[in-house]
Design a protein around this motif. Sequence first.
Motif, PDB file in Angstrom:
ATOM      1  N   CYS A  47      65.791  59.831  31.361  1.00 55.29           N
ATOM      2  CA  CYS A  47      64.550  59.195  31.832  1.00 55.29           C
ATOM      3  C   CYS A  47      64.564  57.727  31.440  1.00 55.29           C
ATOM      4  CB  CYS A  47      63.328  59.871  31.229  1.00 55.29           C
ATOM      5  SG  CYS A  47      63.040  61.525  31.801  1.00 55.29           S
ATOM      6  N   PRO A  48      64.676  56.805  32.391  1.00 56.78           N
ATOM      7  CA  PRO A  48      64.721  55.376  32.057  1.00 56.78           C
ATOM      8  C   PRO A  48      63.344  54.755  31.843  1.00 56.78           C
ATOM      9  CG  PRO A  48      65.057  55.680  34.399  1.00 56.78           C
ATOM     10  CD  PRO A  48      64.951  57.056  33.808  1.00 56.78           C
ATOM     11  N   VAL A  49      62.303  55.364  32.413  1.00 59.55           N
ATOM     12  CA  VAL A  49      60.923  54.889  32.248  1.00 59.55           C
ATOM     13  C   VAL A  49      60.022  56.115  32.091  1.00 59.55           C
ATOM     14  CG1 VAL A  49      61.260  52.774  33.618  1.00 59.55           C
ATOM     15  CG2 VAL A  49      60.521  54.888  34.763  1.00 59.55           C
ATOM     16  N   ASP A  50      58.753  55.886  31.739  1.00 58.73           N
ATOM     17  CA  ASP A  50      57.806  57.000  31.667  1.00 58.73           C
ATOM     18  C   ASP A  50      57.691  57.671  33.031  1.00 58.73           C
ATOM     19  OD1 ASP A  50      57.319  56.363  29.050  1.00 58.73           O
ATOM     20  OD2 ASP A  50      55.333  55.520  29.393  1.00 58.73           O
ATOM     21  N   ILE A  51      57.837  59.001  33.061  1.00 51.74           N
ATOM     22  CA  ILE A  51      57.777  59.740  34.322  1.00 51.74           C
ATOM     23  C   ILE A  51      56.848  60.940  34.166  1.00 51.74           C
ATOM     24  CG2 ILE A  51      59.093  61.043  36.043  1.00 51.74           C
ATOM     25  CD1 ILE A  51      61.535  59.412  35.363  1.00 51.74           C
ATOM     26  N   PRO A  52      55.822  61.063  35.035  1.00 52.18           N
ATOM     27  CA  PRO A  52      54.944  62.236  34.977  1.00 52.18           C
ATOM     28  C   PRO A  52      55.636  63.439  35.606  1.00 52.18           C
ATOM     29  CG  PRO A  52      54.268  60.802  36.770  1.00 52.18           C
ATOM     30  CD  PRO A  52      55.407  60.102  36.069  1.00 52.18           C
ATOM     31  N   MET A  53      55.604  64.553  34.902  1.00 48.36           N
ATOM     32  CA  MET A  53      56.286  65.726  35.430  1.00 48.36           C
ATOM     33  C   MET A  53      55.596  67.015  35.004  1.00 48.36           C
ATOM     34  SD  MET A  53      59.747  65.834  33.067  1.00 48.36           S
ATOM     35  CE  MET A  53      60.302  64.266  33.737  1.00 48.36           C
TER      36      MET A  53
END
Length: 291
Positions: free
Chosen positions: A74-80
């Motif tokens: 994950c290179p940036v904040d990701i909602p999952m």
Amino acid sequence: MLSNKNLERLLKLIPHNQTYRSPIKGLVIHHCDRPFSYENVIQEPSICIVVRGEREIRLGEQHLLFDSRHFMFCPVDIPMCGKITRATPAEPFVVLSMKIDLQAVGKILLEQAVSVRDDEADATAFAQWHLSAHLADAFERLLLLHENPNDIAFLAPLFQQEIYYRLLTGEQGGKLKQMASFGSNTQKITKATDYLQAHFRDAIRVETLAGLCGMSLSGFHHHFKQLTTLSPLQYQKSLRLMEAKRLICQEHLSVSGAAYQVGYESPSQFSREYKRYFGTAPAADKSSLAV
């Protein structure tokens, strides 16, 4: 990833059926021996590896399966959102997440002659990356440090440095270098993801986000999706729906109340998008709480 023998050693060292924040900097281990779903996760910049079992990750309307043969970057904040469908006391699910220390990565780039692959510059950053034997070995040694806590302060940074070196010299090296490079596209897009998390309830123009990042509209769209696999509006929608589910299931708000609170003007549109995203209608989730 781990041999059965070493996995059993690890299982004796970590708490069961909870998220364990290790004394090793940035390392979190989650263990569970029963199936479960999670809907409200913002995965920070990190490396995630399934030690045992398999999990399904949902990004917008995409579904990805991860097991011990691949890792999640994950290179940036990701909602999952996601779910674990198979987990038992005899064969529990175990996953680790290690937050990426950009200062440590930058130090390696500055001090070592690291040959970083840039041939995948246009590839999606978030992906199922192959877990090499060298990388798996480094993580195994890091995990087994829990047997000797007195060694963690000295040895853990060395093992983590090796992990970053293996990542930089692997197929995702260009992506990790981007994260640590001042003024890179990754750092620019991070401004947009931070803004979206702070203002997800508001009506947001993509032109505003592009301007915040100092990018053209087309360039912003391209790089945002490259890093998150989502469009900016899909990213915002994910944040809204995840928060709405929390409000309905944990705060016991009405469906319309949750819809308005996260920024929807039409409860019917909210219900359609909620069902498409989670697979169940918000009213059904609300009703299940009353049973």
